[in-house]
Each structure stands twice: as C-alpha cells, then as structure tokens.
Design a protein around this motif. Sequence first.
Motif, PDB file in Angstrom:
ATOM      1  N   TRP A 183       0.849  -1.175   0.000  1.00  0.00           N
ATOM      2  CA  TRP A 183       0.000   0.000   0.000  1.00  0.00           C
ATOM      3  C   TRP A 183       0.898   1.243   0.000  1.00  0.00           C
ATOM      4  N   PRO A 184       0.604   2.286  -0.763  1.00  0.00           N
ATOM      5  CA  PRO A 184      -0.643   2.522  -1.505  1.00  0.00           C
ATOM      6  C   PRO A 184      -0.637   2.012  -2.936  1.00  0.00           C
ATOM      7  N   LEU A 201      -3.296  -0.299  -4.383  1.00  0.00           N
ATOM      8  CA  LEU A 201      -4.598   0.228  -4.806  1.00  0.00           C
ATOM      9  C   LEU A 201      -4.719   0.297  -6.326  1.00  0.00           C
TER      10      LEU A 201
END
Length: 242
Positions: free
Chosen positions: A40-41, A44
């Motif tokens: 993460w990130p 995403l």
Amino acid sequence: MPSLVVGTVSHRRRTPMEHAFTHRHYQWLVDVDDLPRRRWPLSLLTRICARDHLDDGRLGGGIRGDLERFLARRGTTLAADDRIVMLTHARVLGHVFDPLTVYWCLAPDGGLRATVLEVHNTYGERHAYLLELDDRGRTRTDKQFYVSPFNDTRGTYDVRMHLDADRVAVTVALDRDGARVLTATTTGAIRQASRAAVVRTALRHLPMTWRVTALIRLHGVWLWARRLPIQPRSPHHQEDLR
C-alpha cells in the motif's frame, strides 16, 4: 513480467448504425503464478484477484487452478511447468471491470498449448472461449454470450491475436448473416511495471477501470438515445466457466 501494456482500445459498429471511438487504454500482462505484489498505496492500483475471473478461485489454486480445470473438462491438460500469461485489468481503487481477458498457455519451449478468451458484461456475468489459433494467430468461434444490450448471441467472432516481447494486440470482430457488425481492438506496447511507471500510467489514464465502466455506459446511452433497438437477454449460466 508483470508488465504494463499501454496503448488504445477502439470499437467500430457498422450496422444497423455507424458508431466508432478510440480511447487511451492500459492493461497488465502477467504470469498467473507471479501476480503483482505491491505494498500500500501502490496495491490500490495493481491488485489482480482470482475472484474477478473464471470460477472465482472457488475450488482452490487461484486463477491457474480455475484455468486448469476449465481446460481439462475440454480435453486439454496443462503440465506443471507450463506458463500462463494473462492480459487483464487490475483493480484500481477497489474497482475492476474487465471486458476482455486473454490467457496464453505456453509450453516450456514457448509453444502454444491453448488460448482462452474471457469476456465480461455489465450484468456481472462472464464467459470463456477456448480458441484454436492458426499459425497467423487467427480463429473463428460462434458467439455464445450476451455482451452488449444492442446485440443478441447470434453470429461468429473473427479473432486475431498477437503477442511478442514488445507488443500485444487483440481484435474481436462480430460477423452475422454475411456482414461485419462490429470490430473491437485493444493494442499496446509492453513496458516495465516499475513503481514510477505504474503511478505515471495510472495518473495519465485516470482511474482506469472506473473509466472503462463509465465509457461503456456513456456509449450505450448514446446508442439508446438514437433508438438502436435493445435485444432481450437471458441469464447466463456460470457453469460454462468450470
């Protein structure tokens, strides 16, 4: 791999109404045994999940397990050292819509054991076609799945596929009663999926899968507003994916 395939998607409807578009587009080219694993990130933008494909990974083994069972039921057995290369969308900000996923099943010497085309529609259904490509990467197969509300399941797909170290191209054309109804093509250059490249590509194309979903609906509204007839749909049996 994993790599990005950055290019365009185009669609041309010829009958009963002319309508064409080309949009910027990117997908992922991955080995199903080595899917992107980013923290993460970045996760995403890069998550590829078994639940979004074929039989949802229902019986175990992930995407590879689903594909092995699908092929075995149709007379093709993959060896443990066969490689499965997958052209697909990753989840972006929790959302994925993948109109077209392609699987190339390759022997250790690079020979093609099988090719599978997986198609999704906006009704939450999916269908997979086992293809027999000729030496030019072409084949024809009967349409069996309701994709667009403006076309029923009649007709034959004329499919062309190209995969090498630099470029991917897939064209699916629908023929019916001796006439070409529509042609859809996705094509792109293969690029290293470095952290910087993933972020840059995602920003340039906006949230890709959200954008795909929105554009499909916008083009559908455009055709509906011009009174292109809606074709009736019957629910699709997901057993065809098993």
